[in-house]
Write an enzyme that holds these catalytic residues in place. Structure first.
Site, mmCIF file in Angstrom:
data_model
loop_
_atom_site.group_PDB
_atom_site.id
_atom_site.type_symbol
_atom_site.label_atom_id
_atom_site.label_comp_id
_atom_site.label_asym_id
_atom_site.label_seq_id
_atom_site.Cartn_x
_atom_site.Cartn_y
_atom_site.Cartn_z
ATOM 1 N N TRP A 187 0.855 -1.180 0.000
ATOM 2 C CA TRP A 187 0.000 0.000 0.000
ATOM 3 C C TRP A 187 0.894 1.234 0.000
ATOM 4 O O TRP A 187 1.763 1.378 0.852
ATOM 5 C CB TRP A 187 -0.947 0.056 1.200
ATOM 6 C CG TRP A 187 -1.614 1.390 1.259
ATOM 7 C CD1 TRP A 187 -2.576 1.854 0.420
ATOM 8 C CD2 TRP A 187 -1.317 2.476 2.167
ATOM 9 N NE1 TRP A 187 -2.904 3.159 0.734
ATOM 10 C CE2 TRP A 187 -2.146 3.562 1.793
ATOM 11 C CE3 TRP A 187 -0.432 2.627 3.234
ATOM 12 C CZ2 TRP A 187 -2.120 4.779 2.474
ATOM 13 C CZ3 TRP A 187 -0.403 3.845 3.901
ATOM 14 C CH2 TRP A 187 -1.250 4.908 3.523
ATOM 15 N N GLU A 228 -2.948 -2.866 -2.625
ATOM 16 C CA GLU A 228 -4.102 -2.347 -1.880
ATOM 17 C C GLU A 228 -4.531 -0.985 -2.413
ATOM 18 O O GLU A 228 -3.734 -0.063 -2.509
ATOM 19 C CB GLU A 228 -3.739 -2.222 -0.393
ATOM 20 C CG GLU A 228 -4.848 -1.592 0.451
ATOM 21 C CD GLU A 228 -4.527 -1.584 1.936
ATOM 22 O OE1 GLU A 228 -3.497 -2.171 2.331
ATOM 23 O OE2 GLU A 228 -5.309 -0.982 2.691
ATOM 24 N N LYS A 230 -7.077 2.529 -2.554
ATOM 25 C CA LYS A 230 -7.644 3.470 -1.593
ATOM 26 C C LYS A 230 -8.385 4.572 -2.327
ATOM 27 O O LYS A 230 -8.069 4.869 -3.485
ATOM 28 C CB LYS A 230 -6.520 4.064 -0.730
ATOM 29 C CG LYS A 230 -7.018 4.898 0.422
ATOM 30 C CD LYS A 230 -6.012 4.938 1.553
ATOM 31 C CE LYS A 230 -6.446 5.957 2.591
ATOM 32 N NZ LYS A 230 -5.701 5.829 3.822
ATOM 33 N N ASP A 261 -9.507 -3.013 1.166
ATOM 34 C CA ASP A 261 -9.637 -2.646 2.577
ATOM 35 C C ASP A 261 -11.053 -2.129 2.783
ATOM 36 O O ASP A 261 -11.460 -1.182 2.117
ATOM 37 C CB ASP A 261 -8.582 -1.580 2.895
ATOM 38 C CG ASP A 261 -8.573 -1.177 4.356
ATOM 39 O OD1 ASP A 261 -9.654 -0.929 4.923
ATOM 40 O OD2 ASP A 261 -7.482 -1.068 4.927
ATOM 41 N N HIS A 264 -11.898 1.526 2.888
ATOM 42 C CA HIS A 264 -11.504 2.415 1.793
ATOM 43 C C HIS A 264 -12.598 2.688 0.781
ATOM 44 O O HIS A 264 -12.326 3.161 -0.315
ATOM 45 C CB HIS A 264 -10.291 1.828 1.070
ATOM 46 C CG HIS A 264 -9.063 1.829 1.922
ATOM 47 N ND1 HIS A 264 -7.823 1.480 1.459
ATOM 48 C CD2 HIS A 264 -8.892 2.150 3.221
ATOM 49 C CE1 HIS A 264 -6.941 1.573 2.432
ATOM 50 N NE2 HIS A 264 -7.565 1.973 3.518
ATOM 51 N N HIS A 288 -39.039 5.756 6.214
ATOM 52 C CA HIS A 288 -39.435 4.747 5.246
ATOM 53 C C HIS A 288 -38.295 3.741 5.198
ATOM 54 O O HIS A 288 -37.218 4.047 4.698
ATOM 55 C CB HIS A 288 -39.628 5.363 3.854
ATOM 56 C CG HIS A 288 -40.973 5.953 3.647
ATOM 57 N ND1 HIS A 288 -41.415 6.430 2.428
ATOM 58 C CD2 HIS A 288 -41.998 6.151 4.522
ATOM 59 C CE1 HIS A 288 -42.646 6.873 2.557
ATOM 60 N NE2 HIS A 288 -43.016 6.732 3.815
ATOM 61 N N ASP A 296 -31.227 3.743 -5.185
ATOM 62 C CA ASP A 296 -32.442 3.646 -4.390
ATOM 63 C C ASP A 296 -33.307 2.529 -4.953
ATOM 64 O O ASP A 296 -34.372 2.750 -5.503
ATOM 65 C CB ASP A 296 -33.178 4.998 -4.439
ATOM 66 C CG ASP A 296 -34.399 5.000 -3.547
ATOM 67 O OD1 ASP A 296 -34.520 4.085 -2.711
ATOM 68 O OD2 ASP A 296 -35.231 5.903 -3.694
ATOM 69 N N ASP A 298 -34.782 -0.040 -3.539
ATOM 70 C CA ASP A 298 -35.927 -0.530 -2.765
ATOM 71 C C ASP A 298 -35.983 -2.036 -2.631
ATOM 72 O O ASP A 298 -37.056 -2.634 -2.760
ATOM 73 C CB ASP A 298 -37.234 0.026 -3.354
ATOM 74 C CG ASP A 298 -37.338 1.525 -3.156
ATOM 75 O OD1 ASP A 298 -37.203 2.278 -4.144
ATOM 76 O OD2 ASP A 298 -37.514 1.943 -2.002
ATOM 77 N N ASP A 328 -40.971 0.853 2.999
ATOM 78 C CA ASP A 328 -41.084 1.402 1.648
ATOM 79 C C ASP A 328 -40.201 0.593 0.706
ATOM 80 O O ASP A 328 -39.167 1.070 0.271
ATOM 81 C CB ASP A 328 -40.709 2.882 1.628
ATOM 82 C CG ASP A 328 -40.913 3.495 0.253
ATOM 83 O OD1 ASP A 328 -40.296 4.537 -0.037
ATOM 84 O OD2 ASP A 328 -41.665 2.913 -0.542
HETATM 85 C C1 RNT Z 1 -3.866 2.675 4.772
HETATM 86 C C2 RNT Z 1 -3.886 1.239 4.422
HETATM 87 C C3 RNT Z 1 -2.769 0.427 4.958
HETATM 88 C C4 RNT Z 1 -2.348 0.819 6.374
HETATM 89 C C5 RNT Z 1 -1.387 -0.147 6.975
HETATM 90 C C6 RNT Z 1 -0.775 0.390 8.196
HETATM 91 O O1 RNT Z 1 -4.971 3.338 4.338
HETATM 92 O O2 RNT Z 1 -5.103 0.674 4.847
HETATM 93 O O3 RNT Z 1 -3.098 -0.929 4.904
HETATM 94 O O4 RNT Z 1 -3.460 0.943 7.208
HETATM 95 O O5 RNT Z 1 -0.484 -0.512 6.023
HETATM 96 ZN ZN ZN Z 2 -5.360 -1.410 4.692
#
Ligand code: RNT
Ligand code: ZN
Length: 421
Positions: A187, A228, A230, A261, A264, A288, A296, A298, A328
């Protein structure tokens, strides 16, 4: 009767209940027990690590100052051992590169090796833990602001590419020594606070860097690499290089692991959070109850976290008399009677759960400032035997218990609905 006897009796009850549904409780327990869950080491010391950082960067932040933070390897390991004594099942430990144990040596992150982590491997072996690993692309002077692998500065990029490679070597060694896979998660906080214009340039540099790190496929089987994604970070609000689309595209095209994650994916707005805010200014409100899926849409009300939060907010704060609750939803893809039954029963169940919850105890803990107990009790509440009470409630009201109502709907469908043409 002792607590254990109570639990044993409860388990007998649960076993029979699940057994009637064709579920072998013991098998389920054994299977759940065997799934590895990786515990992140950085909870213990607020993501500080041992390799010299005095503050956390990368758009992530730890708030609070609860006493007892681990200050060194010994304390962190001791705290982990304590936590493990409270946690059942197959557990792994997830390390970050900043938890390198330097022992007076001065290697930087581009030169870390197994030597800096051997104490952790020994610890893991003694505790019967597998290890996972993360390179640390934050809290370091070689960060270019919040840029690492996508920095325009070739020296900085080089440093971080080497760090990424070293981490693969270390992770592979974890896997070899502990004889189980080590997942290595990449990450990088890379992004910009304000609008970025030449976004492809950042992404091209990121891609080139990652490609270099992952070029050697050796070791990917025992030490798989993940990327990872974000949405944004603090101070990195306008542009994130490794966005979800980028990360998924990269992982697919390079055949590495995709990391999602759950924190995120932010654009969520919860009605439960609005109840006491709205009631601060109006006498009453109408809800509702529905269920959005992407839009939306429903869908039929499900017994999900948000429904429970709504009912908890209402019941625990005594707002029952000021909030009107209406359904609703309109799903024409399944039996409509069943829709009503499912949605209404769920809403009633959530109410029952809210009333059954130990809200007095929760309020007392909160008032006493014991937020630890508050969270612990809130989490334990999720698995209290609501279903046993619910079925008895239905029985005493002459309403079919769970699983007994659906055959009646099916019968009604056969006898009545199917005739409507
Ligand atoms: C940060 C990432 C990452 C960290 C760790 C500490 O937004 O989620 O995974 O939280 O590497
Ligand atoms: Zn993370």
């Amino acid at each position: 009767m002792g607590n254990e006897q109570l639990i044993l009796r409860g388990f007998e009850y649960a076993k029979e209940t699940y057994g009637a549904l064709g579920v072998d409780v013991q098998k389920a327990v054994d299977k759940a027990d065997a799934v590895p869950l990786s515990m992140h080491c950085w909870q213990g010391d607020d993501v500080t690590g041992f390799d010299g950082a005095d503050s956390l960067s990368g758009g992530i932040a730890v708030t609070g100052n609860y006493p007892g933070k681990a200050r060194n390897l010994q304390e962190l390991q001791q705290d982990i051992v304590k936590a493990l004594s409270l946690i059942p099942g197959k557990t792994k430990l997830n390390l970050h590169a900043c938890y390198a144990v330097k022992d007076g040596r001065q290697p930087d992150r581009d030169a870390y090796g197994i030597r800096e982590f051997q104490p952790w491997v020994d610890f893991a072996r003694a505790q019967d833990l597998g290890l996972d690993f993360n390179p640390t692309y934050f809290s370091h002077p070689m960060m270019d602001g919040n840029l690492s692998l996508s920095s325009p500065d070739p020296n900085k990029r080089r440093f971080w590419i080497e760090h990424g490679k070293r981490c693969r070597e270390i992770g592979a060694e974890f896997a070899r020594q502990l004889k189980q896979p080590c997942v290595i998660d990449y990450w990088m906080p890379d992004g910009t606070k304000d609008t970025c214009v030449n976004t492809p340039a950042f992404r091209e540099r990121m891609t080139a860097s990652l490609d270099e790190i992952f070029a050697d496929r050796n070791g990917m089987d025992t030490a798989p690499c993940a990327l990872e994604s974000k949405l944004f970070g603090m101070g990195v609000e306008s542009f994130t290089v490794v966005s979800h689309e980028y990360a998924l595209g990269y992982a697919i095209s390079r055949k590495i692991t995709a990391c999602l994650d759950t924190g995120h994916f932010h654009p969520t707005e919860a009605v439960s959070a609005k109840v006491s805010a709205v009631l601060g200014f109006v006498e009453s409100m109408l809800l509702h109850l529905s269920r959005p899926v992407r839009w939306d849409s429903d869908h039929v009300v499900a017994l999900d976290d948000e429904l429970q939060r709504i009912m908890d907010e209402i019941v625990w704060n005594g707002f029952q008399d000021r909030v009107y609750l209406g359904m609703d939803f309109f799903d024409a893809s399944i039996n409509r009677i069943a829709c009503w039954a499912i949605g209404m029963r769920n809403a009633r169940k959530a109410l029952l759960s809210a009333f059954l919850a130990p809200s007095g105890m929760l309020r007392d803990a909160e008032a006493a400032g014991d937020n630890t107990a508050r969270l612990a009790k809130l989490e334990e509440r999720r698995t209290l035997p609501l279903g046993a009470v619910w079925d008895h409630y239905c029985l005493t009201r002459g309403i079919p218990a769970d699983s007994a109502w659906l055959p009646l709907v099916k019968q009604y469908e056969k006898d009545e609905l199917s005739r409507r043409g």
